[in-house]
Design a protein around this motif. Structure first.
Motif, PDB file in Angstrom:
ATOM      1  N   PHE A   7       0.843  -1.191   0.000  1.00  0.00           N
ATOM      2  CA  PHE A   7       0.000   0.000   0.000  1.00  0.00           C
ATOM      3  C   PHE A   7       0.879   1.241   0.000  1.00  0.00           C
ATOM      4  CE2 PHE A   7      -2.847  -3.267   1.630  1.00  0.00           C
ATOM      5  CZ  PHE A   7      -3.947  -3.055   0.820  1.00  0.00           C
ATOM      6  N   GLU A   9       0.996   5.806  -0.591  1.00  0.00           N
ATOM      7  CA  GLU A   9       0.275   7.077  -0.651  1.00  0.00           C
ATOM      8  C   GLU A   9       0.315   7.569  -2.090  1.00  0.00           C
ATOM      9  OE1 GLU A   9       1.093  10.171   2.190  1.00  0.00           O
ATOM     10  OE2 GLU A   9       1.726   8.695   3.673  1.00  0.00           O
ATOM     11  N   TYR A  68      -6.202   1.060  -7.586  1.00  0.00           N
ATOM     12  CA  TYR A  68      -7.030   1.776  -6.621  1.00  0.00           C
ATOM     13  C   TYR A  68      -8.086   0.793  -6.143  1.00  0.00           C
ATOM     14  CZ  TYR A  68     -10.015   5.327  -4.508  1.00  0.00           C
ATOM     15  OH  TYR A  68     -10.757   6.070  -3.630  1.00  0.00           O
ATOM     16  N   GLU A  70     -10.520   0.788  -3.491  1.00  0.00           N
ATOM     17  CA  GLU A  70     -11.140   1.787  -2.612  1.00  0.00           C
ATOM     18  C   GLU A  70     -11.198   1.320  -1.163  1.00  0.00           C
ATOM     19  OE1 GLU A  70     -15.097   4.591  -2.693  1.00  0.00           O
ATOM     20  OE2 GLU A  70     -14.621   3.379  -4.411  1.00  0.00           O
ATOM     21  N   PRO A  71     -10.687   2.088  -0.218  1.00  0.00           N
ATOM     22  CA  PRO A  71     -10.221   3.475  -0.345  1.00  0.00           C
ATOM     23  C   PRO A  71      -8.700   3.604  -0.433  1.00  0.00           C
ATOM     24  CG  PRO A  71     -10.518   2.998   1.970  1.00  0.00           C
ATOM     25  CD  PRO A  71     -10.801   1.712   1.202  1.00  0.00           C
ATOM     26  N   ARG A  72      -7.964   2.523  -0.768  1.00  0.00           N
ATOM     27  CA  ARG A  72      -6.503   2.579  -0.740  1.00  0.00           C
ATOM     28  C   ARG A  72      -5.893   2.253  -2.105  1.00  0.00           C
ATOM     29  NH1 ARG A  72      -4.840  -1.139   4.270  1.00  0.00           N
ATOM     30  NH2 ARG A  72      -6.028  -2.662   3.084  1.00  0.00           N
ATOM     31  N   TRP A  73      -4.631   2.662  -2.254  1.00  0.00           N
ATOM     32  CA  TRP A  73      -3.846   2.415  -3.453  1.00  0.00           C
ATOM     33  C   TRP A  73      -2.780   1.377  -3.132  1.00  0.00           C
ATOM     34  CZ3 TRP A  73      -4.784   5.149  -8.019  1.00  0.00           C
ATOM     35  CH2 TRP A  73      -5.583   6.293  -7.902  1.00  0.00           C
ATOM     36  N   PHE A  74      -2.477   0.505  -4.103  1.00  0.00           N
ATOM     37  CA  PHE A  74      -1.362  -0.415  -3.909  1.00  0.00           C
ATOM     38  C   PHE A  74      -0.638  -0.697  -5.219  1.00  0.00           C
ATOM     39  CE2 PHE A  74      -4.692  -3.529  -4.970  1.00  0.00           C
ATOM     40  CZ  PHE A  74      -4.024  -4.463  -5.743  1.00  0.00           C
TER      41      PHE A  74
END
Length: 81
Positions: A7, A9, A68, A70-74
């Motif tokens: 994960f 930012e 993406y 949701e709600p995180r990016w990896f």
């Protein structure tokens, strides 16, 4: 080489066209600017699992996949072990 789900930012622009990732910040603080978005589609990560929107990006001249979920990016990252 084993891949893991890492994960990260992401700085992104949200507008009437949707979500456009602009840069990725690695957990150690390094920031990678996204040069261009080559493809966007709903997709699964076969390597590490997960389902969301897959962005095929050009970063420092190399193609990379950013998801993406949701709600995180990896990203798919090499395992340290």
């Amino acid at each position: 080489m084993k891949l893991v789900k890492k994960f990260v930012e992401v700085i992104a622009k949200f507008d009437e066209d949707g979500i456009t990732p602009l840069s990725i910040q690695w957990p150690d603080g390094r920031i990678f600017e996204i040069d261009s978005i080559l493809d966007v589609r709903p997709a699964a990560s076969i390597a590490v699992g997960g389902l969301g929107v897959r962005y095929k990006c050009k970063i420092a001249g190399k193609e990379r996949l950013l998801f993406y979920e949701e709600p995180r990016w990896f990203v798919e990252a090499k395992s340290p072990g």
